[in-house]
Design a protein around this motif. Sequence first.
Motif, PDB file in Angstrom:
ATOM      1  N   ALA A 140      31.283   9.094  27.216  1.00  0.00           N
ATOM      2  CA  ALA A 140      32.457   8.622  26.478  1.00  0.00           C
ATOM      3  C   ALA A 140      33.014   7.327  27.069  1.00  0.00           C
ATOM      4  N   ASN A 141      33.103   7.270  28.397  1.00  0.00           N
ATOM      5  CA  ASN A 141      33.688   6.076  29.018  1.00  0.00           C
ATOM      6  C   ASN A 141      32.829   4.835  28.803  1.00  0.00           C
TER       7      ASN A 141
ATOM      8  N   LEU B 253      30.700   4.335  26.408  1.00  0.00           N
ATOM      9  CA  LEU B 253      30.783   3.996  24.985  1.00  0.00           C
ATOM     10  C   LEU B 253      32.092   3.282  24.663  1.00  0.00           C
ATOM     11  N   SER B 254      33.155   3.658  25.357  1.00  0.00           N
ATOM     12  CA  SER B 254      34.446   3.009  25.137  1.00  0.00           C
ATOM     13  C   SER B 254      34.393   1.542  25.548  1.00  0.00           C
TER      14      SER B 254
ATOM     15  N   ALA C 280      32.921   4.424  17.960  1.00  0.00           N
ATOM     16  CA  ALA C 280      34.053   5.351  18.053  1.00  0.00           C
ATOM     17  C   ALA C 280      33.662   6.758  17.631  1.00  0.00           C
TER      18      ALA C 280
ATOM     19  N   VAL D 233      32.046   8.239  20.555  1.00  0.00           N
ATOM     20  CA  VAL D 233      33.032   8.571  21.588  1.00  0.00           C
ATOM     21  C   VAL D 233      33.688   9.910  21.287  1.00  0.00           C
ATOM     22  N   THR D 234      34.074  10.127  20.034  1.00  0.00           N
ATOM     23  CA  THR D 234      34.704  11.408  19.682  1.00  0.00           C
ATOM     24  C   THR D 234      33.723  12.563  19.844  1.00  0.00           C
TER      25      THR D 234
ATOM     26  N   SER E 238      33.530  13.348  23.524  1.00  0.00           N
ATOM     27  CA  SER E 238      34.721  14.002  24.059  1.00  0.00           C
ATOM     28  C   SER E 238      34.655  15.516  23.934  1.00  0.00           C
TER      29      SER E 238
END
Length: 468
Positions: A112-113, A115-116, A266, A269-270, A273
Amino acid sequence: MARKTLTNWMTGVCLAAGLAMPAAAETLADALAGAYNTSGLLEQNRAVLRAADEEVAQAVAALRPVVAWTGDISRSYGTTRSLATGFEWTGSATDTASIGLSATLTLFDGGANRLSVDAAKETVLATRSGLVSVEQDVLLRGVSAFMEVRRAIETLTLRQNNVRVIGEELRAAEDRFEVGEVTRTDVASAEARSAAARSLLAAAEGALAQAREEYLASVGHLPGNLVSPSSLPRIPATADQAKAIALRDHPDIIQVQHQVAASEIAIAVTQASMSPTVSLQGTYGYDESFDSEAGTRGGTIGLNFGGPIYQGGNLSSLKRQSIATRDQNRAALLQLTKSIPQSVANAYANLRVAQAARAASDEQVRAATVAFRGTREEATLGARTTLDVLDAEQELLDARNTQISAVVDETIAAYSVLYTMGQLTTEDLALNVPRYDPAEYYNLVKSAPVQSRQGEDLNRILKAMGKK
């Protein structure tokens, strides 16, 4: 009589031009440079870009350890009783202090990080293209403001001359009426034309005042002696060629392309998570009692595991929202690929119309000039009335006014073609201005620096921006 009036007309044009424009010459390139250098809208959107750059720094920071410190000073007090004290209440108090450090590093979060970070970079690229789009808006407004002042000045010159010429015609009609050569009707017609000419002159003065204020707002200073462009900007020969360039280079399309990419990330990312997380955590601390020599120091290190089980559907909703945002951006991109070529085609059509109108107005001025001169000569011989002369003079004035507007419309239309292509920028126009480098600030903050040499450079740039 006709030659004298024509000479007076030319003299009036020169005098009116001298009164309407200050001595300092100013070209269209100068005006566009002023618009670029003084635009508050550009400064606003540069700040938006710097804020987007900081999102990259924040995303990078999430990949690094988080180190924190804690401190505590406390006093514990109370009363107790026991067999040893004969069940008497006795008071007690203890003073302690502690200080510690903790460090946490995320080892696994489903990506996630990272990808952010990628999503933040796409947002930066989209914002850069948005800044280019704003630059185009600023420069097109500068072109319009420059040419509208030119239109207003030249129209005012014509109106001033028209009042002067009709005034001469009115005096001539009155003199001829006194000797019985014309009727009272001729004098009344001249008086009516004179009143109309003064009304149009007042309107032209108001239009010039408004054009000057628009110039001040868009360029940053009042207009000087504006010199009309000697040539039009170079544009592709056909609308199809321009459409191909627009589809490839237009900043609005590039901006939405990056927004689509960011929204795709995004979604990932979701999804990430929802994965479990693993983090490494270490602590070290020191505790001491002020009431004794007792004290401890030590620390811990370990792995922490965790992950969501149930959050009321929040994570699933976030994922669906990200998908909807992605679909929205895709639809916007599809719409732009249709609307921008249409805008290019419309701009070319407007340019062709303006070019045809200019050519026709040139011919109209030539013919109206010949007709006016002939009518004046015939009037001196008694073959034409004062009303005929006034009609011919009005036709010439209308033709010249049409010619002025045609020149202005043609220039604005040509630059509008560049605008719809995405090439109305300081770089494409080769303007002599200090260009803003969107990568300079980004390069200083992309690695999320703390106070260091990079931080000092960053402070220098921010200080310089504050002086602008």
